[in-house]
Motif scaffolding. Structure first.
Motif: not given
Length: 708
Positions: A469-479
């Protein structure tokens, strides 16, 4: 009538052209304009139903799939009127829509008019308002005979105003004056007030007064094509006027531009007409038997909407325009020919230009769709609905994705509830890759693509596929937060009890505090699409006493028609667990409860974890909050903040809990030894006696054997 250029008098507005058509005298228009606007505003306020506070909820085509596919939306007259003729390739621009009280526009840069020219202009304006057109005309003519240096930037004002004065005296002279205005602007004269475009309307009004509907429509069409809302409004009133008299239609119907206007009116405002008038036009068209009929596709659309399916089929067959293919698709569905409908839909999607925007169209539920309306996007969305009903789920998502942001909730339904995670991931990888620094603007993901990636990321994280899932969180903070959550969930399954409990509490806090962004459903039950602020599936109803009765929440109900064969099974597999509003709050409490299971019940951490969980859920599920409190009361140790349990909670002290656990483990061992000591001693004595007996017997056996 107001005269342009006078700093105290506004330039002509859209109302002026319309007023003459409906019989309002020229001298009255200025005095009633403000009252007319006020009355119109009041009528509009009454005409539109009040809605609850909230965002502009977009149309959701999947709520009623049959209505979506079988009904045909109206167009907008403003768009059709502005496109009766191709947009002219010239420099004439409409300047309209000034507000009352707004300061007059500044005149274009250039030589200022002389005192003499200003004096003549004022004299002419006063004569015009005194309804003395002769004196006004003479003063304007005298002004235009001044040397160009004296006229300065008043030349175009005088030419235009002369035409308005001449309109009360000599129609031919007035038309010639307005034509000279346009020629002057095309020749380079500055036109800050848009008088050249306004002159089309003034000349058209003269034609209309003479009964020349065809000539008036041509001029108004030229005005509307150059962006004039005045021209658009005037065309609407002309169309209404034509429909009021069968002889007028009969006299004008042979003109292709008139055909387009009447067809556009029926397509966009057919609800204003009674059955008799609609039949009158369609009968006239049939009797003439035109080899080529302009606006046939629009007439086909109106015939379809009014239930004249045979006529709709004949008219649609006479046009190769996009709207005609759209009508053919609807007719094919009505006849049960899904294959033909799909082919016609594909033709319509190809034929509609991507840039075509009808403005704000009336929705099927009676509310206007806010913002612009792209017919190509709508057709793509309807193809998506049809594909979904055929069980072609990936294709359905593809068409809805192409339809753009206006149909995001339908796109989200297919992506979140119908496709499997692996199917969705394959689609996202192929159609909505992450933004890159070196990609061109056209290669960057659209807003729909960005939203789809976020939806996939949250769905994966909910399903325990955190690393993917991490790959698809485009916001760095949210990732980063997603990574912490995924790591904590992993840590819950390895290590000692306290380590697992601490990891569980970390995951629980993230689920509660960041749950919407990390785990929230795009649609029901969390409504990430609205930031969680609105619930469109509130489980309850008002009883006869107008009291709210809460009901168990139900999952999405599928319609009877246009449903994929295994859509229900896919829906069941992807439902929220639990199916509760803000489901991630319940998930957070579950994680906290698992953490508490691993902690010593008499530790501060046990009380703190349960306290936090109580506060997270108490407002939305009081019964569950109370159960957590009772669990603490039964097993937990006293803590100073217990009196405000769930509201004032300390952070769990996991190191102290580890010490407590070791203490309890040692104490448990000691207790076990104390309890077991007598039994161990007894077993030892018996064992020793048994060994001694066995040894003695063995020796005797050896002695006896030796004596032999």
């Amino acid at each position: 009538m107001s005269l342009p250029g006078n700093p105290e008098i506004a330039p002509p507005a859209a109302f002026d052209d319309v007023a003459s058509i409906i019989g309002i005298g020229r001298g009255m228009t200025r005095s009633i304009r403000l009252r007319g606007i006020c009355a119109l505003t009041f009528c509009i306020a009454l005409a539109f139903p009040a809605t609850a506070c909230g965002p502009d909820f977009p149309n959701r085509l999947l709520d009623d799939r049959a209505a979506t596919l079988e009904n045909l939306l109206e167009g907008t007259f403003a768009y059709e009127a502005a496109h009766l003729i191709p947009k002219p390739d010239d420099s004439l621009v409409a300047v309209e829509n000034r507000y009352f009280g707004e300061a007059p526009r500044k005149k274009a840069a250039g030589p200022t008019a002389s005192t003499r020219a200003e004096s003549l202009y004022t004299r002419a304006a006063e004569a015009f308002h005194a309804e003395d057109p002769v004196a006004a005309r003479d003063a304007f003519i005298e002004m235009l005979e001044l040397p160009p240096a004296e006229l300065g930037n008043r030349k175009l004002d005088a030419m235009y105003s002369l035409g308005r004065a001449q309109a009360m005296l000599d129609a031919d002279e007035a038309q010639a004056a307005f034509q000279r205005v346009r020629a002057s602007v095309l020749g380079g004269t500055p036109d800050p007030d848009g008088l050249a475009v306004a002159s089309f309307g003034e000349e058209a009004r003269i034609r209309l007064d003479a009964g020349d509907f065809v000539g008036a429509i041509r001029l108004y069409s030229g005005q509307a094509a150059r962006g004039s809302t005045s021209g658009t409004s005037s065309l609407l009133f002309v169309a209404r006027d034509l429909f009021s008299d069968a002889d007028r239609i009969d006299d004008a119907i042979d003109d292709p531009l008139v055909q387009r206007l009447l067809a556009a009116y029926l397509f966009t405002r057919g609800g204003e007409l009674d059955e008799e008038r609609v039949t009158m036009l369609l009968d006239t068209v049939q009797k003439r038997g035109f080899d080529r009929l302009e606006g046939a596709e629009q007439l086909a659309a109106d015939a379809y909407r009014s239930g004249r399916y045979t006529m709709a089929e004949k008219l649609a067959a006479r046009s190769g325009q996009a709207l005609a293919w759209w009508v053919r698709a609807k007719l094919a569905l009505r006849n049960g020919d899904v294959a033909a409908a799909s082919a016609a839909y594909a033709k319509a999607a190809q034929a509609f230009p991507p840039s075509e925007d009808w403005g704000s169209v009336p929705a099927l539920d009676g509310y206007g769709q806010s913002g612009g309306f792209s017919p190509q996007c709508r057709v793509q969305a309807e193809i998506g609905v049809l594909s979904l009903g055929r069980g072609e789920y990936m294709a359905a998502l593809g068409h809805l994705y192409e339809a753009g942001a206006d149909y995001w909730e339908d796109t989200a339904y297919v992506a979140e509830r119908v496709l499997t995670i692996d199917e969705l991931r394959a689609f996202v990888d192929a159609r909505a890759p992450a933004a890159t620094d070196n990609a061109s603007a056209s290669e960057q993901p659209t807003s729909t693509g960005v939203n789809l990636r976020s939806l996939l990321a949250r769905r994966m994280l909910r399903s325990g596929r955190g690393d993917e899932a991490i790959t698809y969180f485009d916001d760095a903070e949210l990732a980063g937060k997603a990574q912490r959550y995924a790591s904590a969930r992993k840590a819950m399954e390895q290590g000692g009890r306290i380590e697992r409990a601490e990891a569980g509490f970390v995951a629980a806090k993230l689920a509660r505090m960041e749950g919407m962004q990390l785990l929230g459903f795009e649609l029901d039950p969390d409504y990430y699409v609205y930031g969680g602020s609105y619930d469109l599936a509130t489980p309850g109803h008002y009883d006869e006493k107008f009291e709210w009765v809460v009901e168990p929440r139900r999952d999405v109900a599928l319609p009877e028609r246009y449903v994929g064969k295994d859509e229900a099974a896919r829906l069941a597999a992807s439902r929220a667990d639990p199916l509760e509003r803000f489901h991630y709050r319940h998930a957070a409490v579950d994680l906290a409860s698992r953490a508490a299971d691993l902690l010593p019940t008499r530790s501060q951490a046990y009380a703190a974890v349960l306290c936090a969980a109580t506060g997270w859920i108490n407002d939305t599920d009081h019964a569950r909050g109370e159960a957590l409190w009772l669990r603490y009361v039964k097993d937990g140790a006293y803590v100073p903040w217990a009196a405000d349990f769930g509201n004032q909670c300390a952070e769990p002290d996991f190191p102290a809990a580890a010490k407590r656990l070791r203490f309890e483990q040692i104490a448990a061992i000691k207790r076990t030894l104390r309890v077991a000591a007598p039994y161990v001693l007894g077993v030892a004595v018996i064992s020793a006696a048994l060994l001694a007996w066995l040894f003695t017997r063995h020796r005797r056996t050896r002695v006896v054997a030796g004596n032999r």
